[in-house]
Structure formats: C-alpha cells, structure tokens
Design an enzyme around this catalytic site. Sequence first.
Site, short mmCIF file in Angstrom:
data_model
loop_
_atom_site.label_atom_id
_atom_site.label_comp_id
_atom_site.label_asym_id
_atom_site.label_seq_id
_atom_site.Cartn_x
_atom_site.Cartn_y
_atom_site.Cartn_z
N GLU A 102 0.82 -1.21 0.00
CA GLU A 102 0.00 0.00 0.00
C GLU A 102 0.86 1.26 0.00
O GLU A 102 0.60 2.20 -0.77
CB GLU A 102 -0.92 -0.01 1.22
N HIS A 105 2.57 1.92 -3.33
CA HIS A 105 1.60 2.51 -4.26
C HIS A 105 1.47 4.02 -4.01
O HIS A 105 1.42 4.81 -4.96
CB HIS A 105 0.25 1.81 -4.07
N HIS A 172 -12.01 6.01 -8.00
CA HIS A 172 -10.55 6.19 -7.91
C HIS A 172 -9.87 5.56 -9.12
O HIS A 172 -8.95 6.15 -9.72
CB HIS A 172 -10.06 5.55 -6.61
N HIS A 280 -20.53 -7.52 -16.80
CA HIS A 280 -19.19 -7.21 -17.31
C HIS A 280 -18.80 -8.17 -18.43
O HIS A 280 -18.29 -7.75 -19.47
CB HIS A 280 -18.18 -7.28 -16.17
N HIS A 338 -4.75 -8.28 -16.97
CA HIS A 338 -6.05 -7.92 -17.53
C HIS A 338 -6.35 -6.45 -17.28
O HIS A 338 -6.87 -5.75 -18.16
CB HIS A 338 -7.14 -8.80 -16.91
#
Length: 382
Positions: A102, A105, A172, A280, A338
């Site tokens: 985290e 990032h 986000h 989706h 992906h």
Amino acid sequence: MSAVSLTQLAGMGLLVAVLALCVVWASGDSNKYRKLVWMTLFLTFDLIMFGAFTRLTDSGLGCPDWPGCYGHSNPLLAHAHISAAQDAMPTGPVTVIKAWIEMTHRYFAMGVGALIIALMAIAWIRRFKSTQREAKLSPWYPTMLLALVCLQGAFGAWTVTQKLQPIIVTTHLLLGLTLLAMLAWLGARQNDHLPVAATAARLASPALIAVILLVIQIALGGWVSTNYAALACNDFPLCHGRLVPEMDFANGFTLWRHLGMTADGEYLPFQALTAIHWTHRSFAFVVIAYVGWLAHKALRIHGLRATGRWLLIAIGLQLLTGLSTIFLDWPLAIAVAHNGGAALLLVLLVMLNFKTRHAPGFQAVPAVPNKPLIVDHLHPHS
C-alpha cells in the site's frame, strides 16, 4: 502526522520523481519536455498496474490511515502497530507485506504528482519567456492534469477512510485512467505524426464511440473487482450452467453501500455478485466486436495501420487474459495483466482519436511529367 513524518513522506515521492527526471535528462531525446511527458505517462501506466496489484492482493487497507502508515512515513517505523494488528488478525487487511504494498503505491502516486507539477511549471515558464504561443506547450493542459491529480489523491484518501467502499474505489480507478488518457493525449500533441489519408476523418466519430464503450466496460470491470465478484461465474460461456443465471441487479448495482453489504446493511447475496460479473462479461463482447471492427477499418488507412494492428493485438490479449481468469481460477499475475490490458487499450484508442482529428494529411505536390502521382503511396509507413 507530524511535520517530520510528512516531510519524510514527501521525500519518498520526490525520490521517485527525481529518478524519473534523471532518466529524462540522460536520454538522447533533444526534446526533454516531450520525453518527460512520455515518462510521466509510463509511470502512470505502471501506477495503474500496481494499483490493480494492491487491490487484488487486498492491500488497500494495509495502512488503515492516510497519507502515512499509523502516522509514520513508512511501514518500517510503524512496524510495532502493524505487527500488533497482524497478530490480532493474521489473515486480516493489515499485515507487514500488505502495508509495504500500500505504501509503495502511495510513493509512486506522489512521484507522478511531482512529475505533473514539473510539467506544469516548465510549460508556464516557457509561456512567459516565449513570444510565440505554441499549442504543444500550452500550460493550461498540464494545469488541468494537476487539478485531476489532486482530485485523484482525495479519492485515494477516501478509499482508505471509507473502508474500500466500492463506488469510491471504482471512481478512484476511473480517475486514474482519465489521468492516463489525458497524458496520452498530451503525449500525442508533442509527437510528430506521419501524414494520414483523408479518409481517416471518417473514423473520428467511431473512434470516440469506442472510447466511450471501453470506459463503460472498464467501469464494469472495476465494479467486479471492487466487489470481489471475479469468481461469481466460474464456467464459460455459460454462467452456473445457464445462459442467463439467477441474478440480483438491484442490490448488485446499488452504488452507495458498504463493501459486501446491501444498502439496508444486509450481507450482499451471491446473486448480486453474479449480476455484476455477468454484466461485465456480456458487455465485453460488445466492446471486442466494436473495437475489432474499428481496428480493421484503421488497417485500411495510411497513417493508422500501426495503431490498428496494436488494437487488434491488445483486444486479443485482453480476451485471452479475461478467459484465463475464469479457467485458471483467477491467478494474480493474469488478473493484473487484464487490468493493464484495459489501460493499454485506452491509450491506443486515445492515440487513434488524436490521429483522426489532428494528424497532418497528405500534402499535394506538383506532378512530374511522365510520372503519375500516387498520393496514397508517398508515405507508405503507418
């Protein structure tokens, strides 16, 4: 956080930016501003990939406060707090590894923000020093990028403070991809493009529609990921052995609710996850068919052929990684790939949109006697 911790945290972000600036400075490209734009785009792409890795490893709450980690600038200084949380809940959201994921990032996000500030500062300085105003160096565009980065940072904070609420996490993600698309457009403005055939203008509207369809599909994919619905259908082409399985669209697509819960505070039924995944998956075929058709059209137009080829490759790989997540039980590396494939498709479609609108057309030249002029073959490379 204390002033010292905030300074240390900012220093980590600046370190990322300085390393990128050193690469730009050492490059052989004479146009350093253009190089900086593309370096920023590259790091933003990496940031989106790492953000997917953070989300897919359930590391979004690895440090449950913001912008630091238990008030510190790095997990090493917060080790005691992290270890205590991990001992209390070994499989919970806070572990040493998840904290580092985290915070890494966040460091990269701050580095991208610093690079965009640099882009804006350079553009404004050149505007004040230059007597000629070039569209390539307009400072307003990087200024808008900085505003978007600030908004993105706010949603990053809310992602943590609102405990991974799906609509906030998805927003986000979409803001990050919007930043990537805007950087791709800015990068396209800096490049010198080969002339395109006049027929390229016919693809301007279809290319815009392709971007809209892809953004919808990315939003649906983000909704799948943030609701942990990737394995809601583990067979293909059917879902639970049926073409149209039992689904709960009302709860699945209620936007304002907590993770794993309905708007009424009940646990989210599995049929809601199925509805999210099935939507989706189904819309993916619409996007694949349309982008494939658009790429085929681009292959037939001088100046767009390379972009068309890359679109076909990207859409094929995206289909392959999407199916692999089902048949291989959602391996992490393929799931991250992906997400990266969706970002790559977005960049390619932005480039296609730019070329159909702003790339130079073929220029007529005087014909040489006894030599017929074939305009479409003056620039055979795409």
